[in-house]
Design an enzyme around this catalytic site. Structure first.
Site, short mmCIF file in Angstrom:
data_model
loop_
_atom_site.label_atom_id
_atom_site.label_comp_id
_atom_site.label_asym_id
_atom_site.label_seq_id
_atom_site.Cartn_x
_atom_site.Cartn_y
_atom_site.Cartn_z
N HIS A 245 -21.31 -29.85 10.69
CA HIS A 245 -22.04 -30.47 9.58
C HIS A 245 -23.54 -30.53 9.78
CE1 HIS A 245 -17.90 -31.73 8.78
NE2 HIS A 245 -18.26 -31.72 7.53
N GLU B 296 -18.01 -27.81 -5.66
CA GLU B 296 -17.08 -28.93 -5.57
C GLU B 296 -17.86 -30.21 -5.85
OE1 GLU B 296 -15.52 -28.72 -1.56
OE2 GLU B 296 -15.07 -26.60 -1.83
N ALA C 240 -24.38 -26.40 4.80
CA ALA C 240 -24.63 -25.00 5.11
C ALA C 240 -23.54 -24.43 6.00
CB ALA C 240 -25.98 -24.84 5.78
N ASP C 241 -22.89 -25.29 6.77
CA ASP C 241 -21.79 -24.87 7.63
C ASP C 241 -20.72 -24.12 6.85
OD1 ASP C 241 -22.23 -26.98 10.15
OD2 ASP C 241 -22.95 -27.62 8.21
N PHE C 242 -20.52 -24.51 5.59
CA PHE C 242 -19.43 -23.93 4.80
C PHE C 242 -19.74 -22.50 4.37
CE2 PHE C 242 -18.80 -28.57 3.23
CZ PHE C 242 -18.49 -28.97 4.51
C1 LIG Z 1 -15.33 -25.51 2.99
C2 LIG Z 1 -15.47 -26.97 2.84
N1 LIG Z 1 -15.64 -27.51 1.63
C3 LIG Z 1 -15.80 -28.82 1.50
C4 LIG Z 1 -15.78 -29.65 2.56
C5 LIG Z 1 -15.96 -31.13 2.39
N2 LIG Z 1 -14.70 -31.76 2.49
C6 LIG Z 1 -14.31 -32.37 3.63
S1 LIG Z 1 -12.79 -33.04 3.49
C7 LIG Z 1 -12.67 -32.54 1.88
C8 LIG Z 1 -11.51 -32.92 1.03
C9 LIG Z 1 -10.36 -32.09 1.23
O1 LIG Z 1 -9.38 -32.58 0.39
P1 LIG Z 1 -7.89 -32.60 0.80
O2 LIG Z 1 -7.53 -31.28 1.35
O3 LIG Z 1 -7.11 -33.07 -0.37
O4 LIG Z 1 -7.77 -33.64 2.00
P2 LIG Z 1 -8.02 -35.21 1.96
O5 LIG Z 1 -9.44 -35.44 2.33
O6 LIG Z 1 -7.67 -35.70 0.61
O7 LIG Z 1 -7.11 -35.77 3.00
C10 LIG Z 1 -13.79 -31.86 1.49
C11 LIG Z 1 -14.00 -31.31 0.14
C12 LIG Z 1 -15.61 -29.08 3.81
N3 LIG Z 1 -15.57 -29.84 4.92
N4 LIG Z 1 -15.46 -27.76 3.93
#
Ligand SMILES: Cc1ncc(C[n+]2csc(CCOP(=O)(O)OP(=O)(O)O)c2C)c(N)n1
Ligand SMILES: Cc1ncc(C[n+]2csc(CCOP(=O)(O)OP(=O)(O)O)c2C)c(N)n1
Ligand SMILES: [Mg+2]
Ligand SMILES: [Mg+2]
Lengths: 333, 348, 333, 348
Positions: A135, A34, A90-92
């Site tokens: 995190h 991502e 790494a949590d993910f």
């Molecule tokens: C498995 C995982 N991948 C990536 C992240 C980092 N992350 C935190 S919020 C987020 C965005 C999620 O997007 P969305 O569902 O559209 O929600 P928004 O933040 O736009 O409200 C990401 C990629 C995470 N916390 N966990």
């Protein structure tokens, strides 16, 4: 061998350099994740510029997934690419437990060697994000038990670069645990020439006579500080940086124990059934006659990673606690 | 009618018959206590598995699931390999380490091995498709999933990923009415699983899973879309698992009336009638194929039974692939200048 | 206390009885899983008849999921139900790693005690299915490291019933590892009266003087057999059945070691960083002065679970290998 | 027009303004270095979060995600709690153990805490809905998920499960244009995420996420369906994240033109115009609300700053909930008759 003239390289830059060099060397190396492309990637900007250089076919932005990102990387690896998966935290890894443990790690063995999975999963682990339970986790305790996985945790920019290159060239799945806290806090001059550090070899960071502090990642620096403090008290501590967590460098551990006769294992990850348990068990069985005092462990207590700074300070081992525990190792037995 | 020559059409007939015969022999061995563990067969699914896999070309990859013997045979995996795999002998593709139809060959027949966990093969299949796209190859990946498997997170993540990245992936849903003992009515609320394609913006098709040529044709079309860079397709083959979930399952929860109905639509019978109508098959030929198939099964059984058990001394071999040839010789590997790391004030 | 007159109960039936009794006692206990209802459930028929008795609202058939089944059970538990999740194979826990580790196990601590997760995940683990890499895994090595989880692994029908009742009444998430191999192979007469066995207590299955074999699950019986063999050689081995794997009964281990001075840990799960490592590390640190010889471990080797019978036989510890390893423990040091 | 009285309508106005003011203060603290870690705010999403959560009744459960301050405030979580949570003080709902908006209260305000992993809150929300259904309560669960989060396996498994079991779940997709730095065009191929409802056989709606009353109304309708046992709904609120992903994100990848366009449709401004047109709001009232909001924020800040840090000595407390009162006294617990277990021939 010549060192770069002057300009020292950060840990984050060392990772970045390794990726760029390996992608140049071998067109089968691809990046997946991502926000891994050139949209001002937040994750220490490690992959910045790589998409412009190598194209969107080799630096691939992926939608948010839990399991499919790693699962797809496994498939690409089987088909001859060498994917490097970028997980910001790494949590993910917990969401990708299934493809890592049930697919990637078993593939070579279960196909009797027919299929290989040359896959690297890079992530930042450990303290530094100050973001609480999801995190800052150290995932080695989830994965050290899994046959068929290699786990690497470099503590220096030099090691980060050399070990990442080895991980990318390795034909097996490798979890590459970069340390969040070290990305921008360490610098060292790196050789101009290419170098690769073989997986599976620990490194003595400081020689000592009376006790070995076995550790890795950011804890190496706490251990070194503790060793300096202890030196002023006349205690000579050796610091062994494991660098590769699976497979463990048992020979290096035994060699050190053979002259220090005492051991303390230190990690950021929580105590129970963590990596330290395996090291302690190995020492207890194989270095029994060498051991003058019980092998001890210092680790985070068995609770989730806390958010508040005051709790975090109490949670993590530090130089003072390491020194104190070394004193206990020396008195015990 | 479709682009198949007489030999190809008869080949499909042979493969469907071979699939059923190998499965029948397998179940018999199971009931005689000769096979350990769980045996999944797929009576009734021969048109779907053989029909779809027959649309593949060399270099295309098959990602089957636990019940897709027909697709494996269509890809060139031999009955000998299958039987040795069931008996877990050293001549089996996984040399006794893995069981069931978990068979891998990416060298000449391009088969990814399924795992014991439904759904999990899908992202791996998408990754194979990603590799094709990255290298600019005009190959496709054909993956199978069950009606139950479409409810897993991996199905969703994979289809969305494949759609977003335009991956050359064809996903065939084998809607065979059940996930283990759970009927589709307890698994989802919708009528057609193909409608899930709308969630990804990809083509979705419903096809009669008991009609080998219909399955072949729709797979072919999806393959053409995938080959030309237009991304994945989802195909729901409506069919029926004419047996219990595994050879150990009495199937007492399956309504006899449904079984009867589907028996009227046995895919091998349907296909034979079709070939007969086309003048391609007659009783003599049916007999000839029957004999060839019986011989193939006998040969496979003999082969498998003669194959030795794996040597326990090899148990821990090959956990890891060997280390790559070191790119620099040992003495070129330098050691970090131990004190050069600037770490002053690191803890502040 | 009166024992049931004659009719001995199998391990599978004991589990079944515990479920029925707890559902009768407490209407907040519900069952969730694939094929958990009355469609002739294959999984040892343990839940058969419960749907007819308690209704489809309390015995809930679920579609195939990887993570959502456990995730939903966590939500139901927070809202005051006491869900018992049925996973036919412990292997499938890998797909639910996320909700178990990241949600259930952290919930009580991270909400400072506001929310409780009284959840039981029952599954069959270990040998017995003869189905290769995805149907015989022992999952305790994945989860013993996770703070906030309890893990139970009964070895007898009596324990299976009493411990499952305790697990259901516990206000924390509990992994309840039934042993596949034991379901129909063990029988014992159970008390007519209700009983509950507290979590966290090991049990001495055989008293001995010279060495403690620490184990659990089906390996208890191999250990007992080994102890019988060793007795004929004049070696007196104690067999300690852990019963609860997390939290460990350190007191029972230490108590045994205090008189035997030697320990062998045996498990079906693979060796490296398995539960045995934690036990060995604890013994090495806390029983150091008691120990006469090194604490050793006997476990499956570090490869996936094999399919072929011949490989399986080589993979699993058995009475002969346990006895042999005990002899080595006695000679070592 | 909908079932809201004057006070309710003004209440929504107040909550939207309060949400923005609390977020602005939070970001300011962050930029002054007073907050550790990541700060997610949701400028532009106030109509979606407040509008949807206002449709809940006492006993209904809210399952927010990381950006849903408006929904928390609508549920009665106070600015004091929010600020103490950002500063991780002992008076915060999680007492400094957890951070961000991970706030739980199932006693009086019925809020499930989000986790740091997108998607993972959804099955938990479905489980809460399952509990309501099992007990025959007429309550509903309102869960939020992002456009990014709809691509996770948990979204799919949860929606399918909720549909199959007719659970009283309302899922609001906040389509705010981005998942972190990834625009929706790189996340999925479809135009409307609400179309994913077709994969589950449940109602799907697209709503203007910047129109508080439209969001309220559609949520209300979905709640009615859920309350009457007809199962879940999926609502896509189209809106825009008018800032970077977190307070640390420069948002340099967001096109200024899009930001400008959405600023013209600021949900608070839109709602104020609407109330003015209805004769419910005038400049004096706007001023009064502004003052009340500013006071609430100041009060919250003062409260949070005065709250002590958590005591490190409590770090390992309460990992486990206490053991239940033993149902039988200690000496009633019997010990297994050690040799009674029939295990003869167990290894054969
Ligand atoms: C498995 C995982 N991948 C990536 C992240 C980092 N992350 C935190 S919020 C987020 C965005 C999620 O997007 P969305 O569902 O559209 O929600 P928004 O933040 O736009 O409200 C990401 C990629 C995470 N916390 N966990
Ligand atoms: C996570 C998980 N749950 C359950 C099982 C047991 N299981 C094996 S195959 C299967 C049925 C899957 O149904 P479907 O996808 O429809 O495929 P089919 O067997 O009908 O071909 C199940 C439930 C499993 N292997 N893994
Ligand atoms: Mg099916
Ligand atoms: Mg978004």
């Amino acid at each position: 061998m010549e060192l770069t003239n002057g300009a020292a390289t950060t840990y984050a830059q060392a990772v970045s350099d390794a990726l760029r060099e390996e992608m140049e060397r071998d067109s089968s190396v691809i990046l997946m994740g991502e926000d891994v492309g050139d949209r001002a990637h937040s994750h220490q900007a490690i992959t910045s510029g790589l998409q412009a250089r190598f194209g969107a076919e080799r630096v691939i932005d992926m939608p948010v997934t839990q399991s499919a990102l790693v699962g797809a990387a496994v498939g690409a690896a089987i088909c001859g690419l060498r994917p490097v998966v970028d997980l910001p935290d790494a949590d993910f890894l917990s969401g990708a437990f299934n493809p890592i443990v049930q697919v990637a790690a078993k593939m070579h063995w279960r196909t009797a060697g027919k299929l290989r999975v040359p896959l690297v999963i890079r992530c930042s682990s450990g303290m530094g994000a100050h973001d609480g339970p999801w995190h800052s986790q150290n995932p080695e305790g989830w994965f050290a038990h899994v046959p068929g996985l290699k786990i690497v945790a470099p503590a220096t920019p030099y090691d980060a670069k050399g070990l990442l290159k080895a991980a990318i060239r390795d034909d097996n799945p490798v979890l590459f645990l970069e340390h969040h806290y070290l990305y921008r806090r360490l610098r060292e001059p790196l050789p101009k020439e290419e170098y690769v550090i073989p997986l599976g070899r620990a490194e003595v960071r400081r020689f000592g006579e009376q006790v070995t502090i076995i550790t890795y990642g950011a804890m190496v620096y706490h251990a070194l500080e503790a060793a300096e403090t202890l030196e002023t008290e006349g205690i000579s501590a050796e610091v062994l940086d494991l660098r590769t967590l699976a497979p463990l460098d048992h020979a290096a551990i035994a060699e050190s124990l053979a002259h220090t006769h005492r051991a303390l294992i230190v990690h950021e990850d929580t105590l129970t059934a963590g990596l330290g348990a395996e090291i302690a068990a190995q020492i207890a069985e194989h270095c029994f006659t060498d051991l003058r005092t019980p092998v001890m462990r210092l680790a985070a207590p068995d609770v989730p990673y806390p958010a508040a700074t005051e709790l975090e300070a109490a949670y993590l081992p530090d130089a003072a606690r390491i020194a104190e525990k070394v004193r206990r190792v020396l008195c015990a037995g | 009618m479709i682009d198949l020559a007489r030999d190809d059409l008869l080949g499909i007939y042979y493969l469907m018959g071979l699939t059923r015969a190998v499965e029948d022999a397998t179940r018999e061995m199971y009931h005689q206590g000769q096979i350990q563990g769980t045996v999944y067969t797929a009576r009734g699914l021969e048109a779907t598995t053989v029909g779809a896999a027959s649309a593949l070309q060399p270099g295309d990859v098959l990602a089957p699931q636990h019940r897709d013997l027909g697709a494996l045979l269509a890809r060139g995996i031999t009955p000998r390999e299958i039987m040795a795999q069931w008996l877990r002998r050293v001549d089996a593709p996984s040399q006794g380490r893995d069981g069931q139809l978990h068979i891998a060959d990416m060298a000449t027949r391009w088969v990814l091995p399924s795992t014991g966990l439904p759904g999990l093969a899908l992202p791996v299949a998408a990754g194979a498709a990603l590799a094709m796209k990255t290298r600019g190859e005009r190959h496709v990946v054909l993956a199978f999933v069950g009606d139950g498997g479409t409810n897993t997170g991996d199905f969703h993540e994979t289809m969305n990923l494949a759609a977003t990245l335009d991956l050359p992936l064809i996903c065939i849903i084998e809607n065979n009415g059940y996930a283990a003992r759970t009927p589709t009515s307890s698994q989802f609320r919708i009528k057609h699983l193909a409608d899930r394609a709308a969630a990804y913006g990809i083509p979705g098709h419903v096809v009669d899973g008991n009609d080998a040529l219909a399955v072949y044709e729709i797979t072919q079309q999806a393959a053409e879309i995938a080959r030309t860079g237009r991304g994945p397709s989802l195909i729901e083959a409506k069919t029926y698992r004419m047996q219990g979930h595994s050879a150990a399952d009495s199937a007492n929860y399956m309504p006899p009336s449904a079984l009867d109905e589907w028996r009227q639509r046995d895919p091998i019978e349907l296909y034979a009638r079709r070939l007969e109508n086309l003048g391609l098959l007659d009783d003599a030929l049916i007999l000839e194929y029957g004999t060839r198939i019986a011989q193939a099964v006998q040969d496979a059984l003999a082969f498998a039974r003669n194959s030795p058990a794996p040597d326990p001394a090899t148990l821990t071999d090959r956990l890891f692939a060997p280390d790559p040839v070191p790119p620099t010789t040992e003495d070129e590997i330098i050691t970090a200048p131990r004190r050069a790391v600037e770490r002053e004030g690191i803890w502040n």
